[in-house]
Design a protein around this motif. Structure first.
Motif, short mmCIF file in Angstrom:
data_model
loop_
_atom_site.label_atom_id
_atom_site.label_comp_id
_atom_site.label_asym_id
_atom_site.label_seq_id
_atom_site.Cartn_x
_atom_site.Cartn_y
_atom_site.Cartn_z
N ARG A 136 19.61 45.49 10.98
CA ARG A 136 18.68 46.28 11.80
C ARG A 136 18.86 45.80 13.23
NH1 ARG A 136 12.56 48.03 11.26
NH2 ARG A 136 12.04 48.14 13.48
N ASP B 63 16.99 46.24 16.98
CA ASP B 63 15.86 46.74 17.76
C ASP B 63 16.22 46.60 19.23
OD1 ASP B 63 13.54 47.27 15.84
OD2 ASP B 63 14.18 45.26 15.22
N ASP C 88 14.67 47.05 22.96
CA ASP C 88 13.40 47.18 23.68
C ASP C 88 13.63 47.73 25.07
OD1 ASP C 88 12.27 46.06 21.45
OD2 ASP C 88 11.84 44.12 22.38
#
Length: 143
Positions: free
Chosen positions: A82, A84, A86
């Motif tokens: 995964r 992520d 930001d």
């Protein structure tokens, strides 16, 4: 000679009420996928540049990790990553950090060696290199 890939973007209207379409003709992954202000900065359905960067980074890192584990004599049975990405709004929109999290089933490897190989893959996959101006963290675990 290198390999070249492309995607296209089309936009109509102003930033907040307009909308666009993205396409990746080679793969058809996002055949005319919608994107707009509210799919980027809100919760409206559609994609956004940060999500696409996350997908590219997860895919690139996972392939690099598979290659490095195989080279070390430990081909993985499974890798799940995964990413992520930001987006910070302080001082104008900018990517503030990327977090990679991988869970793996790799027969015959100890945690320390797996961690070292995962860190090497993170540092050296082409997408990580391209995004080197953004802090990238890694959480790597064996199942």
């Amino acid at each position: 000679m290198g390999i070249s890939r492309h995607a296209t973007a089309h936009w109509e209207g102003d930033l907040k009420t307009g909308q666009g379409r993205l396409s990746t003709p080679q793969s058809g992954l996002m055949e005319n996928t919608r994107y707009a202000f509210n799919s980027r900065f809100g919760d409206e359905k559609g994609t956004n540049p940060e999500e696409l960067i996350a997908a590219a980074h997860a895919g690139c890192f996972t392939m690099a990790l598979s290659a490095k584990l195989t080279e070390a004599g430990h081909p993985p049975a499974r890798l799940d990553t995964r990413a992520d990405v930001d987006l910070s709004m302080e001082g104008g929109p900018s990517l503030s950090q990327i977090r990679l999290k991988v869970s793996a089933d790799v027969p015959g490897i100890d945690a320390a060696k797996f961690q070292a190989i995962a860190e090497d893959a993170k540092a050296n996959c082409p997408v990580s290199k391209a995004l080197s101006a953004v802090p990238i963290s890694l959480e790597a675990s064996l199942a």
